[in-house]
Write an enzyme that holds these catalytic residues in place. Structure first.
Site, PDB file in Angstrom:
ATOM      1  N   HIS A   7       0.825  -1.206   0.000  1.00 25.98           N
ATOM      2  CA  HIS A   7       0.000   0.000   0.000  1.00 25.98           C
ATOM      3  C   HIS A   7       0.864   1.262   0.000  1.00 25.98           C
ATOM      4  CE1 HIS A   7       0.997   0.850   4.198  1.00 25.98           C
ATOM      5  NE2 HIS A   7       0.858  -0.454   4.404  1.00 25.98           N
ATOM      6  N   GLU A  80      -2.195  -7.145   7.288  1.00 19.97           N
ATOM      7  CA  GLU A  80      -0.933  -7.027   8.021  1.00 19.97           C
ATOM      8  C   GLU A  80      -1.017  -7.850   9.299  1.00 19.97           C
ATOM      9  OE1 GLU A  80       2.143  -6.979   8.167  1.00 19.97           O
ATOM     10  OE2 GLU A  80       2.571  -4.913   7.598  1.00 19.97           O
TER      11      GLU A  80
END
Length: 178
Positions: A7, A80
């Site tokens: 990202h 994550e």
């Protein structure tokens, strides 16, 4: 073939803080990085766009999607690591308090577990499950997965058979091909 992309930058990235599962959005730099990533991806064959459901990955995927015309599908296996008690804390603070734990985090030691959170071994298992399921969908390949540094580091460690690959730095909006 599966491409992984980290990202774009968030304020937590810029400040050196653990984000874990927090819904941290991209900052202005991160949105520009996502637009640049979208241009890079436009030159690569992609049939499916998968992303972590965390805000920063979804926002990056939406920017890429607007450029390539493929709707993102969320898959929590690409989220994550749950950073537990370290969530929201600065890297410097954690390193000063727990230098050995921080070192193990830096190299993605598979046996490392965030206090109150997830281990890298657990995260690696869920990432590999997600990659295996994606590979089992030939019509979806090549695919792009917009995810996180930890996901990419662990995927590379398994793909190369080199645990030290887990310690590689992966910049924001970097594209990696497995």
């Amino acid at each position: 073939m599966i491409h992984l992309a980290r990202h774009g930058q968030t304020a937590y990235n810029a400040e050196g803080r653990f984000q874990g599962h927090l819904p941290v959005p991209l900052d202005d730099t991160g949105r520009e990085q996502a637009r640049q990533l979208a241009e890079t991806v436009a030159d690569v064959e992609v049939r499916a766009l998968v992303c972590s459901p965390l805000a920063r990955a979804r926002e990056t995927a939406d920017i890429v999607a607007a450029r390539i015309g493929i709707e993102p599908e969320e898959d929590g296996r690409f989220a994550e690591t749950d950073t537990g008690d370290w969530t929201g804390r600065s890297f410097a603070e954690v390193k000063a308090e727990d230098p050995e734990g921080y070192r193990r985090f830096e190299v993605s030691d598979p046996e490392f577990r965030y206090p109150g959170g997830e281990s890298f071994a657990e995260q690696s298992d869920r990432v590999q499950d997600g990659l295996r399921d994606l590979r089992a969908r030939p019509a979806a390949l090549p695919a792009l997965v917009v995810c996180h540094r930890g996901v990419i580091r662990l995927a590379l460690a398994v793909a190369t058979g080199d645990h030290t690959a887990g310690g590689r730095e992966i910049g924001n909006a970097t594209l990696v091909t497995l």
